[in-house]
Motif scaffolding. Structure first.
Motif, PDB file in Angstrom:
ATOM      1  N   VAL B 189      65.608  75.006  62.265  1.00 30.07           N
ATOM      2  CA  VAL B 189      65.848  76.446  61.673  1.00 30.07           C
ATOM      3  C   VAL B 189      67.587  76.345  62.125  1.00 30.07           C
ATOM      4  O   VAL B 189      67.961  76.597  61.956  1.00 30.07           O
ATOM      5  N   ARG B 190      68.327  74.791  63.495  1.00 33.35           N
ATOM      6  CA  ARG B 190      69.481  74.784  64.076  1.00 33.35           C
ATOM      7  C   ARG B 190      69.769  73.766  63.457  1.00 33.35           C
ATOM      8  O   ARG B 190      70.767  73.861  63.395  1.00 33.35           O
ATOM      9  N   GLU B 191      69.125  72.822  62.178  1.00 36.63           N
ATOM     10  CA  GLU B 191      70.188  72.301  61.559  1.00 36.63           C
ATOM     11  C   GLU B 191      69.804  72.600  60.238  1.00 36.63           C
ATOM     12  O   GLU B 191      71.400  72.360  59.235  1.00 36.63           O
ATOM     13  N   HIS B 192      69.399  73.458  60.150  1.00 33.46           N
ATOM     14  CA  HIS B 192      69.254  73.786  58.309  1.00 33.46           C
ATOM     15  C   HIS B 192      69.205  75.398  58.432  1.00 33.46           C
ATOM     16  O   HIS B 192      67.939  75.887  58.516  1.00 33.46           O
ATOM     17  N   GLY B 193      70.057  75.936  58.435  1.00 29.76           N
ATOM     18  CA  GLY B 193      70.214  77.307  58.353  1.00 29.76           C
ATOM     19  C   GLY B 193      69.765  77.564  57.116  1.00 29.76           C
ATOM     20  O   GLY B 193      69.689  78.662  57.603  1.00 29.76           O
ATOM     21  N   GLU B 194      69.342  76.972  55.772  1.00 33.18           N
ATOM     22  CA  GLU B 194      68.747  78.158  54.884  1.00 33.18           C
ATOM     23  C   GLU B 194      67.711  77.979  55.291  1.00 33.18           C
ATOM     24  O   GLU B 194      66.793  79.009  54.502  1.00 33.18           O
ATOM     25  N   THR B 195      67.096  78.083  56.105  1.00 38.11           N
ATOM     26  CA  THR B 195      65.412  78.353  57.029  1.00 38.11           C
ATOM     27  C   THR B 195      65.775  79.343  57.293  1.00 38.11           C
ATOM     28  O   THR B 195      64.426  80.238  57.690  1.00 38.11           O
ATOM     29  N   GLY B 196      67.048  80.140  57.739  1.00 30.29           N
ATOM     30  CA  GLY B 196      67.084  81.047  58.795  1.00 30.29           C
ATOM     31  C   GLY B 196      66.362  82.476  57.677  1.00 30.29           C
ATOM     32  O   GLY B 196      65.798  83.459  58.410  1.00 30.29           O
ATOM     33  N   LEU B 197      66.560  82.536  56.691  1.00 32.29           N
ATOM     34  CA  LEU B 197      65.318  84.015  56.008  1.00 32.29           C
ATOM     35  C   LEU B 197      64.582  83.576  56.581  1.00 32.29           C
ATOM     36  O   LEU B 197      63.189  84.476  56.630  1.00 32.29           O
ATOM     37  N   PHE B 198      63.518  82.792  56.516  1.00 37.01           N
ATOM     38  CA  PHE B 198      62.104  83.036  57.014  1.00 37.01           C
ATOM     39  C   PHE B 198      62.002  82.374  58.153  1.00 37.01           C
ATOM     40  O   PHE B 198      60.921  83.794  58.693  1.00 37.01           O
ATOM     41  N   LEU B 199      62.776  82.017  58.870  1.00 37.78           N
ATOM     42  CA  LEU B 199      62.616  82.444  60.725  1.00 37.78           C
ATOM     43  C   LEU B 199      62.977  83.900  60.995  1.00 37.78           C
ATOM     44  O   LEU B 199      61.638  84.496  61.455  1.00 37.78           O
ATOM     45  N   ALA B 200      63.954  84.543  60.228  1.00 36.23           N
ATOM     46  CA  ALA B 200      63.860  85.838  60.623  1.00 36.23           C
ATOM     47  C   ALA B 200      62.713  86.557  60.023  1.00 36.23           C
ATOM     48  O   ALA B 200      62.568  87.728  60.419  1.00 36.23           O
ATOM     49  N   GLN B 201      61.682  86.454  58.928  1.00 36.53           N
ATOM     50  CA  GLN B 201      60.965  86.636  59.104  1.00 36.53           C
ATOM     51  C   GLN B 201      59.592  86.579  58.900  1.00 36.53           C
ATOM     52  O   GLN B 201      58.533  86.573  58.666  1.00 36.53           O
ATOM     53  N   LYS B 202      60.159  85.308  60.102  1.00 35.07           N
ATOM     54  CA  LYS B 202      58.890  84.877  60.821  1.00 35.07           C
ATOM     55  C   LYS B 202      57.535  84.016  60.165  1.00 35.07           C
ATOM     56  O   LYS B 202      56.615  84.043  59.927  1.00 35.07           O
ATOM     57  N   ILE B 249      54.005  78.439  53.540  1.00 39.81           N
ATOM     58  CA  ILE B 249      55.281  77.923  54.602  1.00 39.81           C
ATOM     59  C   ILE B 249      54.949  77.777  56.371  1.00 39.81           C
ATOM     60  O   ILE B 249      53.935  79.448  56.397  1.00 39.81           O
ATOM     61  N   ASN B 250      54.938  77.295  56.434  1.00 42.04           N
ATOM     62  CA  ASN B 250      54.567  76.728  58.138  1.00 42.04           C
ATOM     63  C   ASN B 250      56.072  77.372  59.354  1.00 42.04           C
ATOM     64  O   ASN B 250      56.613  75.768  58.679  1.00 42.04           O
ATOM     65  N   VAL B 251      56.343  78.235  60.157  1.00 39.01           N
ATOM     66  CA  VAL B 251      57.177  78.248  61.210  1.00 39.01           C
ATOM     67  C   VAL B 251      56.619  77.827  62.310  1.00 39.01           C
ATOM     68  O   VAL B 251      56.100  78.617  62.726  1.00 39.01           O
ATOM     69  N   ARG B 252      57.016  77.062  63.202  1.00 42.51           N
ATOM     70  CA  ARG B 252      56.342  77.056  63.898  1.00 42.51           C
ATOM     71  C   ARG B 252      57.425  75.815  64.675  1.00 42.51           C
ATOM     72  O   ARG B 252      58.634  75.090  65.104  1.00 42.51           O
ATOM     73  N   PRO B 253      57.078  75.940  66.491  1.00 41.10           N
ATOM     74  CA  PRO B 253      57.941  75.228  67.518  1.00 41.10           C
ATOM     75  C   PRO B 253      58.158  73.992  67.362  1.00 41.10           C
ATOM     76  O   PRO B 253      57.657  73.248  66.909  1.00 41.10           O
ATOM     77  N   VAL B 254      59.542  73.382  67.534  1.00 39.41           N
ATOM     78  CA  VAL B 254      59.374  71.778  67.546  1.00 39.41           C
ATOM     79  C   VAL B 254      59.002  71.609  68.692  1.00 39.41           C
ATOM     80  O   VAL B 254      59.173  72.245  69.762  1.00 39.41           O
ATOM     81  N   ARG B 260      65.032  75.149  72.720  1.00 34.21           N
ATOM     82  CA  ARG B 260      63.705  74.858  72.766  1.00 34.21           C
ATOM     83  C   ARG B 260      64.451  76.006  70.338  1.00 34.21           C
ATOM     84  O   ARG B 260      65.787  76.639  70.574  1.00 34.21           O
ATOM     85  N   SER B 261      63.755  74.990  69.398  1.00 37.07           N
ATOM     86  CA  SER B 261      64.087  75.858  68.607  1.00 37.07           C
ATOM     87  C   SER B 261      62.746  75.891  67.590  1.00 37.07           C
ATOM     88  O   SER B 261      61.616  75.087  68.095  1.00 37.07           O
ATOM     89  N   PHE B 262      63.371  76.212  66.293  1.00 41.01           N
ATOM     90  CA  PHE B 262      61.758  75.903  65.569  1.00 41.01           C
ATOM     91  C   PHE B 262      62.063  75.380  64.657  1.00 41.01           C
ATOM     92  O   PHE B 262      62.997  74.948  63.846  1.00 41.01           O
ATOM     93  N   GLU B 263      60.547  75.518  63.643  1.00 39.96           N
ATOM     94  CA  GLU B 263      60.811  74.377  62.292  1.00 39.96           C
ATOM     95  C   GLU B 263      60.403  75.017  60.736  1.00 39.96           C
ATOM     96  O   GLU B 263      58.838  75.279  61.458  1.00 39.96           O
ATOM     97  N   VAL B 264      60.454  74.930  60.200  1.00 42.42           N
ATOM     98  CA  VAL B 264      59.945  75.181  58.586  1.00 42.42           C
ATOM     99  C   VAL B 264      59.193  74.034  58.452  1.00 42.42           C
ATOM    100  O   VAL B 264      60.310  73.203  58.058  1.00 42.42           O
ATOM    101  N   VAL B 265      58.048  74.092  57.684  1.00 41.26           N
ATOM    102  CA  VAL B 265      56.845  73.202  56.709  1.00 41.26           C
ATOM    103  C   VAL B 265      56.216  73.424  56.666  1.00 41.26           C
ATOM    104  O   VAL B 265      56.316  74.254  55.988  1.00 41.26           O
ATOM    105  N   SER B 266      55.506  72.028  55.646  1.00 39.35           N
ATOM    106  CA  SER B 266      54.254  72.723  54.769  1.00 39.35           C
ATOM    107  C   SER B 266      53.178  72.733  55.413  1.00 39.35           C
ATOM    108  O   SER B 266      53.392  71.931  55.905  1.00 39.35           O
TER     109      SER B 266
END
Lengths: 413, 557
Positions: B189-202, B249-254, B260-266
Motif C-alpha cells: 500500500v505504500r508503493e501502490h496508492g491505488e490500493t488505498g481504497l481497499f486498505l481504507a475498507q479493511k 482480496i486479502n489485505v495483510r501486513p507485509v 510497517r506496511s500492508f499489502e493487497v494480494v489475491s
C-alpha cells in the motif's frame, strides 16, 4: 403536558427574524415555575451498536447468551452483564429500557435516527437532539457552545440541521487536553479591534450572505468562548486526584469527567463518544474490553452528578444505534439487529432502579412493552422540558416537529 | 433500408455543417432508452452510424455552446447576463485547477490582457501544470478517506492516493483507466496508492462494494446490504452479487518491513486456519438473516447494471479485471460516465443534476437528464478525458457567471485544508523548498488538513465552518509569527520596508490574500483603520489578520 418557555420563545423569535431560516408557531404561554429550572443532557454514545446481551440485558439460561454471565445489582431482581460491576452498584439510579425497537440496521441511517428521532432524507435536514436542546434551552450567558461533542463520532455529522449551523456541535476530539489555539493571539483590546475590523471588511465582500453569516456566527462563538473565564472547564488538570481516579483512566473516562465539568459550566448538551461496538467478530472479547472502558466512568459520572446536586436536572443517556443479533455468527460475532435493543437512562427526573419492557427469552424479539424511537424522543423532551410539539420550518416550507408521533414512557418518571 | 442508406450517405456532409448533431441525437436516443421510452428507427440508425465511426474528441467549446443554448429560459438569461469579473474568474480557475490563488503578477497580467481567448488560455495552461493532478489527487484522497473504516489508512495511503491520481490525471489517462487501476489494484500500500481504497475498507468485500459503487457509479447500493428497500431499485441479492467480485482480496501486513506496511494480494486458495471463524473464505456468502450462525448462501459475481456474470471459482484478478471492463463499458453502462460528469459538474458549478453525487441512478430525480446525457456522451467520445471535461465545463456560462449573489450562494465552496495551507505559504512568501522548514511544515500541513477536513461528496449546505477552524486561523501560533510586521524577514516587514504608500500596501495585501484588488470601500475602511491606530505596523498586522480570517479567504466562489 406542555411547558411554557417565554424566554426561549423570545430569543428564538429574534433569532428567527435575524436568520429568516425558520419561524416558530406562537403558542400559549402559561406561567409555571418549572420552566426556569435548568435542564441538561449527557449522551454517552456507544458507536457501532452495543450488544444488549453483553451489557444491560444478558440472556440467562439460553444458548444465545453465549459465554456472558449475569450479576446481581443494587436493585433486587435486576441483573446485568458481569462486565458492568460499577454500574451494578449504581443500578438504583438507573432505568433500563430493554424493549427499544426500530427497523433501521445501517450504521449511518440508524445513528441519524437515534440522534434526531427521524430517518435521514435528502430534503429535510433534521436537527440532532443536542441542537434542539441548545435551541430550546440556551444558557443565560452562553460563553461556551451549548452543544459539545467529545471524541470522534466517526462519520456522523448530524448537527444543527434546519435549526441552523449555530446549533452544530463544537467537536472536541481529545478530552485529555483543552482545545487547540484557544490562547488569544493578542491582548483583549486589540483582539476586539481585530474582530471589529474583520466584520467590517467581510461585510463588503462579494461572497454570498449566507456564507458570510455562518462564518460570522462561528467566529462569534469561537471568540466569545476563548475570551470567557468558563474556558477553564476544559482543563481536566484542575480536578483532584481522587475524582480522576474514580472515573478511571481512558479517553472515555476523560470524556465523562469533562462532560460533568462542561455541564457545571453551563453547557446544555454534551455527547461523549465511545467507538468500537460493531462486533461482527470476536464479540465476547471485544465487548468485555469495551465494557471495561465504559463501566467505571459511566457509574462515576452518575455518582459525581448526584453528589453535586446536578443529577436531577441532568439526563444521562447510554445507548447506541441498534442492538445485535441474538444468535452468534460463524465468526464468534453478532451482526446488526435493530429489532430489540437496550438503553440505560439516569437523572433528569427518571426514577432509577427499574426496567421498562422485556425481551423474549432468546433475545430475538420484544416480549413486553415495545418502546419506539419516537417514544424515546418524547421521553427526552419530557425529561428535558422541551416542547415536542414546537415546529420549525424546513427549507421546503414544511413544518417539522421536534418529534413526530410516539408518546412519553410515563413509567420512567 | 432505404432510409438507413440515405442516412449513411448524408452523414459525413451533415457532420461538416453541424458536427454535434449526430452525437446530440445519439445522446437523446440513449436518454430515451434510459427512461424507458420507445426508440425510433431513425435514432437507432444514427446510433449505429455513430458507434461505427471512429470516436473523436468533440470540441469542448462547441459542446459548451450547446450546453449554454440548451434548456430553460433562465439558463439563457444567465448566458447573456454577463460573465464573472476577470479577477473572480481567475481565482476560480486557479483554485479549481491547481488549488491555489493566482499570484499578484498573474492577476495584473490577466486583467490587462485584451485577448479574446484569454480565459481558455489560462485554463489550458493550468491543465498542463503539474499541480493540476496533485490538486485533484487531494480531492479524491478526501473522497476515499472520508469514508474510511480503518484509521491507519490515513497515515499509510493519504500521500499514495494523491500520487496515484496525480500521475494519471496529469498524463491524461482516461477516467476508465483510473477506475480500472483502482478496482484491480494490488501490492504494497505504500508503493501502490491505488490500493488505498481497499486498505481504507479493511479489504472487507461489503465495504469495498459500497465504495466502488458510490465512487465510480454514484450509486448507494449498500442500502440493499441488509434488506430490500421499498424506495430503491436494487435488491439485496444484487448487492451481494457485486460483493462477490471481491471475496479474494486479502489485505495483510507485509512481513519484516520497517516502517510497517500492508499489502493487497489475491487469495485464491482457502486458508489453512482452524475450521470455523478463522477460516478465510474465497467465495462470497450472502448472510442468511433468519439464521446468522449459518454460513449463508454462496453467491456468484454478477454486475447488477449489465447482468454480466462469472462462475464460482474464478480467480481474483480475473474477477476484478472483468468487473472493471463491464463497469467502464459505455455501450452497456452509461452510469459510469454519468456519475463522473455529474460529480465534476457539481464540484465546479456548485449545483449538480441530482441532490447528491453519491445517490444517482434510474430511480432518482435528475434536474436535466437531457443535458447530463449530452455532456456524458461527449465525455465518453473524448475517451473519458478529465481535462476535456474540465475544459468544457469551464467554458460554459454556468461556470463563468457569478454576478448575482444568488448564484454565488450556490457556488461558494470551502477550500480544502491543504489549499488553505498552500495559500498561506504563498501569501507569506514561505519558501516551499526550504529544507529546514520541511519537517515543521509537514506537521503544520497535517493540522490544517485535519482541522479543515470535510467530505467532498456531501452537498454544499452540509459543510459548515467550525469553531476549531476559526481558532486555528485566529490564534494559530505559526500564523501569528508569520503575520508579524516587526520581525525581520517576514513578508509584511519587507513590504513595509519597500513601500511607503498606504494604497499600494493595502492593494498588495488584498492581491496576496484574496487574489484581487480592494474596492474603494475596502480601501477606505483600511485607510481609516490605519489612521486611527498610532502604531502603523500593528495596524497592518491587524488588516492582514482580518483578511485571512474573512469568509472570502476560506472560500472559492
Amino acid at each position: 403536558m406542555k411547558y411554557p418557555r417565554r424566554d426561549f420563545l423570545r430569543s428564538l423569535s429574534t433569532l428567527a427574524a435575524a436568520s429568516g431560516m425558520f419561524t416558530w408557531r406562537e403558542r400559549l404561554a402559561v406561567a409555571a415555575a418549572g420552566n426556569r429550572e435548568r435542564r441538561a443532557c449527557i449522551l454517552l454514545w456507544m458507536a457501532g451498536g452495543p450488544s444488549p446481551y453483553e451489557t444491560f440485558s444478558p440472556l440467562e439460561g439460553h444458548k444465545n447468551g453465549g459465554e456472558t454471565k449475569a450479576i446481581s445489582t443494587s436493585v433486587p431482581g435486576i441483573r446485568i452483564a458481569e462486565h458492568f460491576p460499577h454500574m451494578a452498584a449504581q443500578m438504583h439510579e438507573v432505568a433500563l429500557i430493554r424493549s427499544l425497537t426500530s427497523k433501521e440496521g445501517n450504521h449511518n441511517r440508524a445513528s441519524f435516527l437515534l440522534h434526531t428521532g427521524y430517518l435521514p432524507t435528502p430534503t429535510v435536514k433534521y436537527p440532532a437532539l443536542g441542537a434542539v436542546v441548545a435551541a430550546q434551552r440556551p444558557q443565560a450567558k452562553a460563553a461556551l457552545p451549548n452543544f459539545v461533542r467529545i471524541g470522534s463520532g466517526g462519520r456522523l455529522s448530524v448537527g444543527g440541521g434546519l435549526l441552523g449551523s449555530e446549533f452544530d456541535p463544537f467537536v472536541h476530539r481529545n478530552p485529555e487536553n483543552p482545545p487547540n489555539n484557544t490562547q488569544p493571539s493578542t491582548g483583549q483590546v486589540r483582539y476586539q479591534r481585530r474582530l471589529e475590523l474583520l466584520k467590517e471588511l467581510q461585510e463588503d465582500q462579494e461572497i454570498a450572505n449566507d456564507t458570510k453569516q455562518i462564518h460570522q456566527t462561528v467566529y462569534g462563538q469561537a471568540s466569545r468562548m476563548i475570551l470567557s473565564p468558563e474556558m477553564k472547564a476544559f482543563d481536566l488538570a484542575e480536578e483532584k486526584e481522587p475524582v480522576r481516579n474514580a472515573y478511571g483512566d481512558s479517553d472515555f473516562a476523560s470524556g465523562c469527567l469533562l462532560a460533568r465539568r462542561l455541564i457545571e459550566a453551563g453547557v446544555t448538551f454534551v455527547e461523549v463518544n465511545c467507538r468500537g461496538w460493531d462486533t461482527h467478530q470476536d464479540n465476547f472479547s471485544k465487548t468485555r474490553e469495551l465494557a471495561g472502558e465504559v463501566d467505571r466512568p459511566t457509574a462515576a459520572l452518575i455518582e459525581d452528578l448526584k453528589q453535586r446536586g446536578l443529577l436531577d436536572s441532568t439526563l444521562v443517556v447510554w445507548m447506541g444505534e441498534f442492538g445485535r443479533t441474538p444468535k452468534i455468527n460463524a465468526r464468534g460475532g453478532r451482526d446488526h439487529y435493530p429489532k430489540v435493543f437496550t438503553a440505560a437512562l439516569a437523572g433528569g427526573g427518571i426514577r432509577g432502579g427499574q426496567t421498562v419492557g422485556r425481551m423474549s427469552q432468546d433475545g430475538t424479539a420484544v416480549a413486553e412493552r415495545p418502546v419506539t424511537v419516537p417514544d424515546l424522543f418524547q421521553t427526552y423532551c419530557h425529561s428535558l422540558r422541551l416542547d415536542a410539539e414546537s415546529e420549525s420550518m424546513s427549507s421546503l416550507g414544511r413544518p417539522i416537529k421536534v418529534v413526530e408521533e410516539g408518546s412519553v414512557v410515563e413509567e420512567l418518571f | 433500408m432505404v432510409t438507413q442508406r440515405s442516412l449513411f450517405n448524408l452523414l459525413p456532409e451533415q457532420s461538416l455543417h453541424n458536427r454535434s448533431l449526430p452525437a446530440e441525437s445519439n445522446a437523446r436516443s440513449r436518454q430515451s432508452a434510459r427512461w424507458g421510452l420507445t426508440v425510433s428507427m431513425i435514432l437507432l440508425a444514427l446510433f449505429a452510424v455513430d458507434a461505427a465511426a471512429e470516436r473523436q474528441a468533440p470540441d469542448p467549446y462547441r459542446v459548451a455552446q450547446q450546453i449554454d443554448g440548451h434548456g430553460s429560459k433562465d439558463s439563457k438569461e444567465k448566458t447573456t447576463g454577463g460573465s464573472a469579473a476577470d479577477a473572480a474568474f481567475l481565482n476560480r480557475v486557479w483554485l479549481d485547477l491547481v488549488g491555489s490563488r493566482p499570484r499578484e503578477t498573474e492577476v495584473e497580467a490577466f486583467c490587462r490582457n485584451r485577448a479574446a481567448d484569454k480565459r481558455q488560455r489560462v485554463v489550458d495552461r493550468l491543465l498542463d501544470d503539474e499541480r493540476f493532478g496533485l490538486h485533484w489527487g487531494g480531492y479524491w484522497r478526501d473522497v476515499i478517506l472520508a469514508r474510511r473504516a480503518d484509521e491507519r489508512a490515513l497515515r499509510l495511503v493519504a500521500d499514495g492516493l494523491v500520487d496515484a491520481f496525480a500521475s494519471r490525471l496529469n498524463r491524461g489517462d482516461g477516467w476508465d483507466e483510473v477506475a480500472r487501476s483502482f478496482i484491480t489494484a494490488s501490492g504494497d500500500v505504500r508503493e501502490h496508492g491505488e490500493t488505498g481504497l481497499f486498505l481504507a475498507q479493511k479489504g472487507e468485500p461489503e465495504n469495498i462494494t459500497a465504495e466502488i459503487s458510490r465512487i465510480f457509479l454514484g450509486m448507494k447500493i449498500q442500502c440493499a446490504q441488509c434488506h430490500d428497500h421499498p424506495t430503491d431499485e436494487w435488491k439485496r441479492e444484487q448487492f451481494h452479487q457485486l460483493a462477490a467480485f471481491f471475496p479474494r482480496i486479502n489485505v495483510r501486513p507485509v512481513r519484516n518491513v520497517k516502517p510497517r506496511s500492508f499489502e493487497v494480494v489475491s487469495r485464491n486458495k482457502t486458508g489453512r486456519g482452524k475450521k470455523g471463524k478463522n477460516r478465510k473464505r474465497i467465495e462470497h456468502y450472502m448472510p442468511d438473516l433468519a439464521n446468522p450462525e449459518s454460513p449463508g448462501q454462496i453467491t456468484k459475481p454478477v454486475f447488477f447494471l449489465t447482468g454480466h456474470s462469472l462462475e464460482l471459482g474464478t480467480k481474483d484478478q480475473t474477477r476484478r479485471q472483468a468487473l472493471a471492463g463491464w463497469l467502464t463499458d459505455a455501450e452497456e453502462n452509461p452510469w459510469f460516465a454519468t456519475a463522473y460528469v455529474n460529480r465534476i459538474w457539481t464540484e465546479l458549478t456548485g449545483e449538480g443534476f441530482y441532490d447528491s453525487v453519491d445517490d444517482i441512478g434510474p430511480g432518482r430525480d435528475c434536474r436535466d437528464p437531457e443535458l447530463l446525457a449530452l455532456l456524458a456522451d461527449h465525455f465518453v467520445d473524448s475517451g473519458y478525458d478529465t481535462k476535456w471535461l474540465l475544459r468544457t465545463i469551464m467554458a460554459t456560462a454556468a461556470y463563468r457567471s457569478s454576478d448575482s449573489t444568488a448564484d454565488a450562494a450556490v457556488l461558494s465552496r470551502p477550500l480544502r485544508g491543504d489549499v488553505v495551507f498552500d495559500n498561506l505559504l504563498q501569501l507569506f512568501d514561505v519558501d516551499k523548498n526550504n529544507k529546514r522548514l520541511e519537517k515543521q511544515k509537514r506537521g503544520a500541513r497535517q493540522r490544517f488538513q485535519q482541522t479543515f477536513f470535510y467530505d467532498p461528496s456531501l452537498p454544499r449546505d452540509e459543510v459548515n465552518p467550525t469553531i476549531p477552524q476559526a481558532l486555528l486561523m485566529m490564534n494559530g501560533p505559526q500564523i501569528h509569527q508569520l503575520l508579524r510586521g516587526d520581525r525581520r524577514g517576514t513578508m509584511l516587514a519587507r513590504l513595509l520596508d519597500e513601500e511607503s504608500d498606504d494604497d499600494t500596501i493595502i492593494e498588495s495585501l488584498y492581491l496576496r490574500s484574496l487574489g484581487r484588488v480592494p474596492t474603494d470601500t475596502e480601501r477606505a475602511t483600511c485607510r481609516s483603520y490605519i489612521t486611527k491606530q498610532n502604531n502603523r505596523v500593528a495596524a497592518y498586522e491587524d488588516i492582514l489578520w482580518a483578511l485571512i480570517n474573512t469568509a472570502e479567504f476560506r472560500h472559492r466562489y
